[in-house]
Design an enzyme around this catalytic site. Sequence first.
Site, PDB file in Angstrom:
ATOM      1  N   TYR A 134      48.079  32.975  36.707  1.00 37.97           N
ATOM      2  CA  TYR A 134      48.644  34.241  36.227  1.00 37.97           C
ATOM      3  C   TYR A 134      50.132  34.353  36.594  1.00 37.97           C
ATOM      4  O   TYR A 134      50.994  34.203  35.759  1.00 37.97           O
ATOM      5  CB  TYR A 134      47.859  35.413  36.824  1.00 37.97           C
ATOM      6  CG  TYR A 134      46.675  35.866  36.011  1.00 37.97           C
ATOM      7  CD1 TYR A 134      45.975  34.984  35.199  1.00 37.97           C
ATOM      8  CD2 TYR A 134      46.221  37.174  36.055  1.00 37.97           C
ATOM      9  CE1 TYR A 134      44.884  35.380  34.457  1.00 37.97           C
ATOM     10  CE2 TYR A 134      45.129  37.601  35.316  1.00 37.97           C
ATOM     11  CZ  TYR A 134      44.458  36.694  34.514  1.00 37.97           C
ATOM     12  OH  TYR A 134      43.379  37.097  33.778  1.00 37.97           O
ATOM     13  N   GLU A 250      37.879  40.396  39.377  1.00 39.04           N
ATOM     14  CA  GLU A 250      38.462  40.011  40.666  1.00 39.04           C
ATOM     15  C   GLU A 250      38.440  41.177  41.642  1.00 39.04           C
ATOM     16  O   GLU A 250      38.038  41.028  42.798  1.00 39.04           O
ATOM     17  CB  GLU A 250      39.899  39.523  40.480  1.00 39.04           C
ATOM     18  CG  GLU A 250      40.564  39.148  41.796  1.00 39.04           C
ATOM     19  CD  GLU A 250      42.033  38.806  41.648  1.00 39.04           C
ATOM     20  OE1 GLU A 250      42.553  38.043  42.482  1.00 39.04           O
ATOM     21  OE2 GLU A 250      42.681  39.316  40.723  1.00 39.04           O
TER      22      GLU A 250
END
Length: 402
Positions: A134, A250
């Site tokens: 990311y 997450e």
Amino acid sequence: MADFGGDTDLEAFRQEARAWLEANFPASLKGKGSLATSEVRSDEPDLVAWRKAMGAKGWGTPTWPKEYGGGGLSPQQARVLLQEMTRMGAFNPLMFGMGVTMIGPTIMDYGTEEQRKKHLPPIVRGEVQWCVGYSEPNAGSDLASLQTKAVDNGDGWTVTGSKIWTSGAQYSDWCGALVRTDPSAKKHEGISFMLIDMHQKQIEVRPIPLIAGASPFCETFFTEAKVPRDGLLGQLNVGWTVGKRLLQHERASQTGASTGAKPPPPLSVVAKKYLELDGQGRISDLDLRTRLVKHEMDAKVHGLTLARAMAEAKGNNSPGNAASVLKNSATNVAQTRAELTLEIMGHQGLGWQGDAFTGEELESVRSWLFGKAMSIYGGSSEIQNNIVSKRILGLPDTTQST
């Protein structure tokens, strides 16, 4: 296994789970849950055997569908299984990397049937390790500014760019990454989510040292890395939606839910090993005693809120608002415990190496240092507070000019 459908006979399942765990969990691993939650997939023989047993049973991913190798258990059965694992000091051996907690659930949400059959069973069996690509050097909190690009080459895509803070990349077989596939689109558009095979020479991984010693973090460089057509997860140029979904998973995984490992003792118990007690067996320092009580109250409230959130999620596969609240709560509880632990241990809590310190003391100082990252990874505390204020409480965005 018996069929526990409808109004499940949980006590019968408990007996079955207990018998299976006693027959399969290696006694040498009792209380060693940290072996499973490290970023690297350990090759310790007993842990390998335990991983294979849990993978074959599907209980490392207890609520995943059986058709992909999961346990097919109800949330209630999964909770009973966790209770039995905790009781005997067992743990989930599949929590290394990000396959179980992030990538797998996201593939179930957005993957094609072919992608699910290809990627989920190896995750269930603990045969592959995943990382997430990311953040970039110039796209951290403002992730939509990412510049790693994927260009259509006819057979798939060619990926070029770099990621940073890719946890466990040096050990990973696969990476789930956000890449820009349409540079002319608006900032949050033109982004796609791709499943990238890490075993190719076009990818270079460089670990980043941390003050805590061992580090899971890496820089990852892609120089025309190849991604085939089946490497696109979700729709082309709609990866921002997929990426946000992964972050929900997450944050849900970072709320403090146990993997089965025995929880640490209350700090009041630890304190009595190091500090002076009064005539009633209490910690003499009234101020410290007050702060310890407050911490234990916060930890209890967090645990009860987590249990409530799990109950509310029954039959709902979408992580709710509580995940955003609980992430910061879990961070506060963990960091406060680490600070208090070092204060309690005094000089014994400052050791880095040597026989003058116990293993517990050495681990405490490393945990304290590494725990500083909790308020940054998975969305910083400031970002989480913004999410709670704007998206959950509906407060106005005061950063915009009037």
